[in-house]
Design a protein around this motif. Structure first.
Motif, PDB file in Angstrom:
ATOM      1  N   LEU A  16       0.839  -1.194   0.000  1.00 53.75           N
ATOM      2  CA  LEU A  16       0.000   0.000   0.000  1.00 53.75           C
ATOM      3  C   LEU A  16       0.875   1.246   0.000  1.00 53.75           C
ATOM      4  O   LEU A  16       1.800   1.377   0.819  1.00 53.75           O
ATOM      5  N   GLY A  17       0.596   2.150  -0.950  1.00 51.61           N
ATOM      6  CA  GLY A  17       1.271   3.438  -0.987  1.00 51.61           C
ATOM      7  C   GLY A  17       0.359   4.526  -0.452  1.00 51.61           C
ATOM      8  O   GLY A  17      -0.860   4.473  -0.645  1.00 51.61           O
ATOM      9  N   HIS A  18       0.927   5.514   0.226  1.00 51.45           N
ATOM     10  CA  HIS A  18       0.134   6.572   0.846  1.00 51.45           C
ATOM     11  C   HIS A  18       0.626   7.948   0.402  1.00 51.45           C
ATOM     12  O   HIS A  18       1.774   8.108  -0.020  1.00 51.45           O
ATOM     13  N   SER A  19      -0.248   8.926   0.537  1.00 55.34           N
ATOM     14  CA  SER A  19       0.103  10.324   0.291  1.00 55.34           C
ATOM     15  C   SER A  19      -0.486  11.174   1.404  1.00 55.34           C
ATOM     16  O   SER A  19      -1.533  10.850   1.967  1.00 55.34           O
ATOM     17  N   TRP A  20       0.215  12.276   1.686  1.00 59.19           N
ATOM     18  CA  TRP A  20      -0.318  13.280   2.606  1.00 59.19           C
ATOM     19  C   TRP A  20      -0.817  14.442   1.768  1.00 59.19           C
ATOM     20  O   TRP A  20      -0.056  15.064   1.036  1.00 59.19           O
ATOM     21  N   ALA A  32      -2.877   5.999  -1.770  1.00 61.52           N
ATOM     22  CA  ALA A  32      -2.518   6.437  -3.117  1.00 61.52           C
ATOM     23  C   ALA A  32      -2.469   5.288  -4.104  1.00 61.52           C
ATOM     24  O   ALA A  32      -2.796   5.461  -5.288  1.00 61.52           O
ATOM     25  N   SER A  33      -2.050   4.090  -3.646  1.00 66.01           N
ATOM     26  CA  SER A  33      -1.903   2.980  -4.580  1.00 66.01           C
ATOM     27  C   SER A  33      -1.898   1.651  -3.845  1.00 66.01           C
ATOM     28  O   SER A  33      -1.619   1.588  -2.642  1.00 66.01           O
ATOM     29  N   ILE A  34      -2.215   0.584  -4.585  1.00 66.24           N
ATOM     30  CA  ILE A  34      -2.092  -0.794  -4.103  1.00 66.24           C
ATOM     31  C   ILE A  34      -1.386  -1.589  -5.195  1.00 66.24           C
ATOM     32  O   ILE A  34      -1.818  -1.575  -6.355  1.00 66.24           O
ATOM     33  N   THR A  35      -0.289  -2.254  -4.827  1.00 70.12           N
ATOM     34  CA  THR A  35       0.468  -3.055  -5.778  1.00 70.12           C
ATOM     35  C   THR A  35       0.399  -4.519  -5.368  1.00 70.12           C
ATOM     36  O   THR A  35       0.764  -4.882  -4.252  1.00 70.12           O
ATOM     37  N   HIS A  36      -0.083  -5.362  -6.281  1.00 69.87           N
ATOM     38  CA  HIS A  36      -0.259  -6.791  -6.013  1.00 69.87           C
ATOM     39  C   HIS A  36       0.867  -7.572  -6.679  1.00 69.87           C
ATOM     40  O   HIS A  36       1.166  -7.366  -7.859  1.00 69.87           O
ATOM     41  N   ALA A  37       1.488  -8.482  -5.915  1.00 66.94           N
ATOM     42  CA  ALA A  37       2.535  -9.344  -6.448  1.00 66.94           C
ATOM     43  C   ALA A  37       2.235 -10.789  -6.102  1.00 66.94           C
ATOM     44  O   ALA A  37       1.810 -11.096  -4.980  1.00 66.94           O
ATOM     45  N   GLY A  79      -7.507   8.548  -6.919  1.00 64.50           N
ATOM     46  CA  GLY A  79      -7.560  10.000  -6.937  1.00 64.50           C
ATOM     47  C   GLY A  79      -8.516  10.499  -5.862  1.00 64.50           C
ATOM     48  O   GLY A  79      -9.453   9.789  -5.474  1.00 64.50           O
ATOM     49  N   TRP A  80      -8.300  11.719  -5.398  1.00 65.25           N
ATOM     50  CA  TRP A  80      -9.055  12.236  -4.260  1.00 65.25           C
ATOM     51  C   TRP A  80      -9.518  13.664  -4.518  1.00 65.25           C
ATOM     52  O   TRP A  80      -8.834  14.433  -5.201  1.00 65.25           O
ATOM     53  N   ALA A  81     -10.681  14.016  -3.980  1.00 63.56           N
ATOM     54  CA  ALA A  81     -11.228  15.369  -4.078  1.00 63.56           C
ATOM     55  C   ALA A  81     -11.456  15.901  -2.664  1.00 63.56           C
ATOM     56  O   ALA A  81     -12.012  15.208  -1.807  1.00 63.56           O
ATOM     57  N   GLU A  82     -11.023  17.139  -2.423  1.00 61.37           N
ATOM     58  CA  GLU A  82     -11.219  17.750  -1.114  1.00 61.37           C
ATOM     59  C   GLU A  82     -12.597  18.401  -1.045  1.00 61.37           C
ATOM     60  O   GLU A  82     -12.961  19.200  -1.916  1.00 61.37           O
ATOM     61  N   SER A 124      -7.475   0.854 -12.432  1.00 63.44           N
ATOM     62  CA  SER A 124      -7.176  -0.540 -12.103  1.00 63.44           C
ATOM     63  C   SER A 124      -5.837  -0.988 -12.678  1.00 63.44           C
ATOM     64  O   SER A 124      -5.160  -0.251 -13.408  1.00 63.44           O
ATOM     65  N   GLU A 125      -5.477  -2.229 -12.389  1.00 62.62           N
ATOM     66  CA  GLU A 125      -4.225  -2.809 -12.873  1.00 62.62           C
ATOM     67  C   GLU A 125      -4.198  -2.913 -14.390  1.00 62.62           C
ATOM     68  O   GLU A 125      -3.126  -2.912 -15.006  1.00 62.62           O
ATOM     69  N   THR A 126      -5.357  -2.994 -15.020  1.00 60.84           N
ATOM     70  CA  THR A 126      -5.426  -3.093 -16.484  1.00 60.84           C
ATOM     71  C   THR A 126      -5.663  -1.751 -17.156  1.00 60.84           C
ATOM     72  O   THR A 126      -5.784  -1.684 -18.382  1.00 60.84           O
TER      73      THR A 126
END
Length: 299
Positions: free
Chosen positions: A157-161, A173-178, A193-196, A221-223
């Motif tokens: 899991l990736g995050h952003s402030w 911000a993101s999810i990467t599956h392996a 994506g996010w809206a304030e 999505s991944e595709t």
């Protein structure tokens, strides 16, 4: 009240067929001045659990006679959850450890932390409940007759402030599956994506901030398919509605301004944002977008 639980965590689930799932947690500890007075901490310093995280899940075991009705034996499936500090990613671990402030930790109340008593300040005269970590990975594994368990999948899991008017918002911000069987194969990221949107209704403009917070408005999505989420406009009228007959998407709430100043408690109105439509597009141009609209009743 001394030695009083503040939160009960789910520990074990057994369904009617005897299938069992067990959960394990890592607590976080803090201290406060038990029986302190309004003049500041002066009571007995007590350790307590201020927060914690779910660390492991086992499932697939059976509650039956073959294992002596011991649901903690023969657990074939294992989930491990990983965490990192809620410190801004541009700082090193040493910088995060040395600077417990809002510039480095936007939403962690380090002023309420007390690990070595006695601690100064009236903010330690009662327990404070908060976490210092965020979820960053989920690993799954299977027991194949050997120990340790064999890893199957990993989600990172990736995050952003994101900047906000009160505290910066921590968002996914993101999810990467392996896949981890026979080597590692990593798929493209799922991104968000996010809206304030303002939370507080500005009947008293200027007294307190709008308390902008972020809602997810797109998922790729991944595709490469894109899902967009639209929200209905905020609506609460030009003056506060009567709470008993209010049919607008807003609600009244008493709250404590805390660091924002003002009276110990105050009453404000807050918006509820409803989804107006969701649009799914394959992003190739081969298909028209699938759009779903939502209509809400006012009763």
């Amino acid at each position: 009240c001394d030695n009083m639980a503040w939160r009960w965590n789910l520990d074990l689930v057994v369904d009617p067929n005897g299938n069992a799932t067990s959960y394990y947690y890592t607590p976080q500890a803090n201290k406060y001045a038990f029986h302190s007075t309004s003049s500041g901490p002066g009571g007995t310093w007590k350790s307590y659990t201020s927060g914690g995280t779910l660390s492991e899940i086992y499932y697939g075991s059976q509650d039956n006679a073959s294992n002596g009705n011991n649901v903690y034996q023969r657990r074939p499936f294992h989930v491990t959850l990983g965490y990192s500090e809620r410190c801004l990613s541009q700082y090193t671990q040493a910088q995060c450890d040395a600077n417990h402030d809002q510039a480095h930790w936007p939403d962690t109340p380090w002023d309420l932390s007390c690990t070595t008593s006695p601690c100064s300040g009236a903010q330690h005269d009662a327990p404070a409940l908060f976490d210092t970590q965020m979820l960053t990975s989920v690993d799954t594994s299977v027991y194949e007759g050997t120990n340790p368990y064999q890893k199957v999948d990993t989600w990172t899991l990736g995050h952003s402030w994101l900047s906000a008017d009160v505290n910066d918002d921590l968002v996914l911000a993101s999810i990467t599956h392996a896949g981890d069987v026979g080597g590692t194969k990593t798929l493209p990221k799922v991104t968000f994506g996010w809206a304030e949107l303002d939370n507080r209704v500005p009947y008293d403009t200027g007294t307190y901030p709008a308390m902008g917070r972020y809602r997810v408005n797109s998922v790729i999505s991944e595709t490469g398919a894109q899902t967009d989420v639209s929200y209905n406009a905020a609506s609460c009228g030009s003056s506060p509605p009567a709470p008993s007959s209010n049919t607008l998407p807003c609600f009244q709430q008493r709250w404590t301004p805390g660091d924002l100043g003002g009276t110990p408690t105050t009453t404000s109105w807050f918006y509820k944002y409803t989804v107006s439509k969701v649009s799914a597009d394959d992003a190739t141009g081969g298909q028209t977008a699938l759009i779903t609209f939502f209509v809400y009743c006012s009763t």
